[in-house]
Design an enzyme around this catalytic site. Sequence first.
Site, PDB file in Angstrom:
ATOM      1  N   ILE A 234       0.844  -1.192   0.000  1.00 50.95           N
ATOM      2  CA  ILE A 234       0.000   0.000   0.000  1.00 50.95           C
ATOM      3  C   ILE A 234       0.878   1.242   0.000  1.00 50.95           C
ATOM      4  O   ILE A 234       1.717   1.413   0.888  1.00 50.95           O
ATOM      5  CB  ILE A 234      -0.939   0.031   1.217  1.00 50.95           C
ATOM      6  CG1 ILE A 234      -1.825  -1.224   1.250  1.00 50.95           C
ATOM      7  CG2 ILE A 234      -1.795   1.287   1.214  1.00 50.95           C
ATOM      8  CD1 ILE A 234      -2.697  -1.339   2.498  1.00 50.95           C
ATOM      9  N   CYS A 235       0.700   2.100  -1.001  1.00 43.68           N
ATOM     10  CA  CYS A 235       1.405   3.384  -1.111  1.00 43.68           C
ATOM     11  C   CYS A 235       2.929   3.154  -1.078  1.00 43.68           C
ATOM     12  O   CYS A 235       3.455   2.389  -1.875  1.00 43.68           O
ATOM     13  CB  CYS A 235       0.932   4.323  -0.008  1.00 43.68           C
ATOM     14  SG  CYS A 235       1.361   6.058  -0.284  1.00 43.68           S
ATOM     15  N   GLU A 236       3.644   3.789  -0.169  1.00 42.37           N
ATOM     16  CA  GLU A 236       5.091   3.586  -0.084  1.00 42.37           C
ATOM     17  C   GLU A 236       5.426   2.124   0.187  1.00 42.37           C
ATOM     18  O   GLU A 236       6.457   1.617  -0.265  1.00 42.37           O
ATOM     19  CB  GLU A 236       5.682   4.473   1.017  1.00 42.37           C
ATOM     20  CG  GLU A 236       7.192   4.412   1.114  1.00 42.37           C
ATOM     21  CD  GLU A 236       7.746   5.110   2.339  1.00 42.37           C
ATOM     22  OE1 GLU A 236       8.975   5.329   2.405  1.00 42.37           O
ATOM     23  OE2 GLU A 236       6.943   5.444   3.249  1.00 42.37           O
TER      24      GLU A 236
ATOM     25  N   GLY B 172       3.972  -0.254  -1.180  1.00 35.00           N
ATOM     26  CA  GLY B 172       3.976  -0.874  -2.494  1.00 35.00           C
ATOM     27  C   GLY B 172       5.318  -0.728  -3.191  1.00 35.00           C
ATOM     28  O   GLY B 172       5.745  -1.608  -3.951  1.00 35.00           O
TER      29      GLY B 172
END
Length: 368
Positions: free
Chosen positions: A149-151, A153
């Site tokens: 998720i986000c960073e 990822g």
Amino acid sequence: MTGPRDTAFNSFLKNFAEDVGKFFKGANVLASIRDEDVNVGATPKTLVMRRDKVELFRYEPTAERTVETPVLIVYGLIGRYTIADLQPDRSLVRSLLSEGIDLWLIDWGRPGRSERWLTMDDYVDDYIHEAVCRICRETGHDKVTLLGICEGGVFTTCYAALHPEKVKNLVLTITPIDFHADIADPVANHGLLNIWTRSLAPKDIDQMVDVLGAIPGEFISSIFSLLTPMRSLTEYNVDLIKIVDDKDKLMQFLHMVKWLADRPDHPGEAGRQLLKELYQENRLVEGRFELSGRIVDLRAIDAPVLNIFSLGDHIIPSTCSKALGGKIGSIDYTEIPLLGGHVGLFVSGRSRGKLTKSIAEWLQERDK
């Protein structure tokens, strides 16, 4: 005879009285809520491993298993994983558990001065790798599915490229890959964070990290607030007044506020890499990003990839996420665009339902 001015004044008095009544009713509702009632990240889980401040958890199952391969959630260091488990009826975690998925989580904790020297190398090649190996030992599998998720990822993408033998599937949500793709984004307010970060003088980034040892959480919060200034100005007065007498809506608001207020400092050296090597120099998508002495070659990713992004995301524009498609080695690549914003993807009932269904069905098809 009543004139237009009198009618307008009477209307004002009526609205004012309604707002005052709503305020007093809301004050009573608010007084009945205790801090322990606003509990984020509350889905039951068991601590499996602790390494420094980093903890690995396994969520307790709530449904019959439909996906045997364990799934490890990796959130970023900018914020807390609890956005994926905000409250019982707005929880990606609970939704995935209800689909019969064996769910695990890395909690980075709250980095302090002792973590100032940690780099992205440490998070990817040490903490994530140790977590993956522990999950494999606990479950008897030789590979896991990573859900970034986000960073987080970015971390899981790098891990999948450097350790393809340990990754069964890679699921990415709102993950930046090409940090300069926003330049061609047709929506004016998309990519303001990228623009601001690219405008920073490298020496100023170095000075902040060298002096503070971190990117302060309060500083990160202020940047996000400035991306949507009018919303930031009105959410605690105009928006709050509208829902203050509705306990359900007020609880949703308070859960979100609690998550926003719980923003830890970002470890300094890892932050320096993020801002300079990724946001400014765009090394990842260009094949120049190095971790632990090895180039992160996206072509080495041979696992099936599910890439989910939000079309209304003003923090991670969809163009920055979509860039992954033409860069990986896997031929099993799926993109799913969803409506909503950066956070709305996880807390909006409509978006979260589609997100959960997309992930669960995709995993079930590849778990045979």
